[in-house]
Motif scaffolding. Sequence first.
Motif, mmCIF file in Angstrom:
data_model
loop_
_atom_site.group_PDB
_atom_site.id
_atom_site.type_symbol
_atom_site.label_atom_id
_atom_site.label_comp_id
_atom_site.label_asym_id
_atom_site.label_seq_id
_atom_site.Cartn_x
_atom_site.Cartn_y
_atom_site.Cartn_z
ATOM 1 N N ASN A 9 0.836 -1.212 0.000
ATOM 2 C CA ASN A 9 0.000 0.000 0.000
ATOM 3 C C ASN A 9 0.866 1.255 0.000
ATOM 4 O O ASN A 9 0.526 2.246 -0.649
ATOM 5 C CB ASN A 9 -0.935 0.009 1.205
ATOM 6 C CG ASN A 9 -1.991 -1.071 1.131
ATOM 7 O OD1 ASN A 9 -2.229 -1.643 0.074
ATOM 8 N ND2 ASN A 9 -2.609 -1.371 2.249
ATOM 9 N N LEU A 10 1.983 1.207 0.731
ATOM 10 C CA LEU A 10 2.895 2.347 0.775
ATOM 11 C C LEU A 10 3.438 2.641 -0.620
ATOM 12 O O LEU A 10 3.465 3.797 -1.062
ATOM 13 C CB LEU A 10 4.048 2.057 1.739
ATOM 14 C CG LEU A 10 5.075 3.175 1.863
ATOM 15 C CD1 LEU A 10 4.568 4.232 2.830
ATOM 16 C CD2 LEU A 10 6.396 2.621 2.328
ATOM 17 N N GLY A 11 3.867 1.585 -1.329
ATOM 18 C CA GLY A 11 4.410 1.759 -2.678
ATOM 19 C C GLY A 11 3.388 2.324 -3.648
ATOM 20 O O GLY A 11 3.683 3.218 -4.444
ATOM 21 N N VAL A 12 2.164 1.797 -3.576
ATOM 22 C CA VAL A 12 1.098 2.277 -4.470
ATOM 23 C C VAL A 12 0.775 3.736 -4.179
ATOM 24 O O VAL A 12 0.667 4.565 -5.084
ATOM 25 C CB VAL A 12 -0.158 1.387 -4.334
ATOM 26 C CG1 VAL A 12 -1.335 2.005 -5.047
ATOM 27 C CG2 VAL A 12 0.115 -0.012 -4.858
ATOM 28 N N PHE A 14 2.674 5.979 -2.674
ATOM 29 C CA PHE A 14 3.806 6.813 -3.062
ATOM 30 C C PHE A 14 3.787 7.100 -4.559
ATOM 31 O O PHE A 14 3.926 8.241 -4.988
ATOM 32 C CB PHE A 14 5.140 6.146 -2.678
ATOM 33 C CG PHE A 14 6.339 6.902 -3.171
ATOM 34 C CD1 PHE A 14 6.810 8.003 -2.479
ATOM 35 C CD2 PHE A 14 6.982 6.531 -4.345
ATOM 36 C CE1 PHE A 14 7.903 8.716 -2.937
ATOM 37 C CE2 PHE A 14 8.074 7.236 -4.811
ATOM 38 C CZ PHE A 14 8.543 8.333 -4.100
ATOM 39 N N SER A 15 3.580 6.061 -5.349
ATOM 40 C CA SER A 15 3.589 6.209 -6.806
ATOM 41 C C SER A 15 2.484 7.158 -7.271
ATOM 42 O O SER A 15 2.714 8.036 -8.103
ATOM 43 C CB SER A 15 3.421 4.832 -7.446
ATOM 44 O OG SER A 15 3.425 4.948 -8.833
ATOM 45 N N LYS A 16 1.290 6.974 -6.735
ATOM 46 C CA LYS A 16 0.164 7.834 -7.143
ATOM 47 C C LYS A 16 0.370 9.274 -6.696
ATOM 48 O O LYS A 16 0.117 10.212 -7.456
ATOM 49 C CB LYS A 16 -1.144 7.289 -6.567
ATOM 50 C CG LYS A 16 -1.613 6.027 -7.248
ATOM 51 C CD LYS A 16 -2.931 5.553 -6.660
ATOM 52 C CE LYS A 16 -3.415 4.303 -7.361
ATOM 53 N NZ LYS A 16 -4.699 3.838 -6.809
ATOM 54 N N ARG A 17 0.813 9.465 -5.455
ATOM 55 C CA ARG A 17 1.022 10.826 -4.956
ATOM 56 C C ARG A 17 2.154 11.525 -5.701
ATOM 57 O O ARG A 17 2.073 12.714 -5.997
ATOM 58 C CB ARG A 17 1.333 10.792 -3.456
ATOM 59 C CG ARG A 17 0.212 10.301 -2.578
ATOM 60 C CD ARG A 17 -0.842 11.377 -2.414
ATOM 61 N NE ARG A 17 -1.930 10.913 -1.595
ATOM 62 C CZ ARG A 17 -2.331 11.514 -0.480
ATOM 63 N NH1 ARG A 17 -1.742 12.610 -0.069
ATOM 64 N NH2 ARG A 17 -3.340 11.027 0.197
ATOM 65 N N ARG A 18 3.221 10.779 -6.016
ATOM 66 C CA ARG A 18 4.333 11.348 -6.771
ATOM 67 C C ARG A 18 3.860 11.811 -8.150
ATOM 68 O O ARG A 18 4.157 12.929 -8.582
ATOM 69 C CB ARG A 18 5.444 10.314 -6.917
ATOM 70 C CG ARG A 18 6.666 10.863 -7.625
ATOM 71 C CD ARG A 18 7.579 9.772 -8.089
ATOM 72 N NE ARG A 18 6.871 9.043 -9.131
ATOM 73 C CZ ARG A 18 6.972 7.756 -9.357
ATOM 74 N NH1 ARG A 18 7.771 7.024 -8.647
ATOM 75 N NH2 ARG A 18 6.292 7.176 -10.311
ATOM 76 N N ALA A 19 3.076 10.964 -8.821
ATOM 77 C CA ALA A 19 2.556 11.322 -10.148
ATOM 78 C C ALA A 19 1.671 12.561 -10.051
ATOM 79 O O ALA A 19 1.740 13.455 -10.907
ATOM 80 C CB ALA A 19 1.791 10.152 -10.747
ATOM 81 N N ASP A 44 12.198 3.262 -0.567
ATOM 82 C CA ASP A 44 13.212 2.240 -0.816
ATOM 83 C C ASP A 44 14.467 2.815 -1.491
ATOM 84 O O ASP A 44 15.296 2.061 -2.002
ATOM 85 C CB ASP A 44 12.642 1.056 -1.602
ATOM 86 C CG ASP A 44 11.968 1.467 -2.894
ATOM 87 O OD1 ASP A 44 11.651 2.656 -3.060
ATOM 88 O OD2 ASP A 44 11.759 0.582 -3.751
ATOM 89 N N GLY A 45 14.613 4.141 -1.488
ATOM 90 C CA GLY A 45 15.848 4.777 -1.913
ATOM 91 C C GLY A 45 15.955 5.186 -3.367
ATOM 92 O O GLY A 45 16.974 5.713 -3.772
ATOM 93 N N LYS A 46 14.915 4.963 -4.167
ATOM 94 C CA LYS A 46 14.969 5.369 -5.574
ATOM 95 C C LYS A 46 14.770 6.885 -5.665
ATOM 96 O O LYS A 46 14.036 7.467 -4.888
ATOM 97 C CB LYS A 46 13.898 4.665 -6.389
ATOM 98 C CG LYS A 46 14.127 3.177 -6.513
ATOM 99 C CD LYS A 46 13.041 2.530 -7.331
ATOM 100 C CE LYS A 46 13.232 1.020 -7.385
ATOM 101 N NZ LYS A 46 12.095 0.365 -8.014
#
Length: 166
Positions: A9-12, A14-19, A44-46
């Motif tokens: 959920n964190l990854g998803v 993060f990706s949506k908020r970043r976009a 995760d450091g990317k």
Amino acid sequence: MVKIKNARNLGVTFSKRRAGLFKKACELCTLCGAEIAIVIFSPDGKVFSFGHPSVDTLVERFLGRNLPPPNNDVHNQQIVALREAGIRELNTKLMNLEGVLQIEKNRGESLREIRKRADGVWWESPIEELNLFELQHLKKALEILKQKVEKEAQMVNNNAFPFQTL
């Protein structure tokens, strides 16, 4: 607000908020002519960045290296070209996905047709009436069945006469 603990959920999120953040920054650049640089480090450091005209140019200006502001006409042409390239790439991906979707729809329709025609026992239908998809499944099922029969036959042959005869 609380930090998300589930890694997926964190990854998803993060990706949506970043976009979303990058989209808003792009809109601000387009509407107001602002020059923006954003650098984000994921959990995760990317590293992800957005820059208008570029992150490097704006960081150099911010650090006081006194670079002149970019020529807006050339810069706007670059933005338009970049957007058009992105749109072309997205259209290509969309067309590929539509092709995959159509293949899957055809496969699903074929399965529905099989069930309707043979009431769940499609292997009893005359082989001439089977389509390519059905024939491929039949071939695979027969290969698996052949392997099982060969394995059983081998076990029977090995265990049929456990004693050596003279």
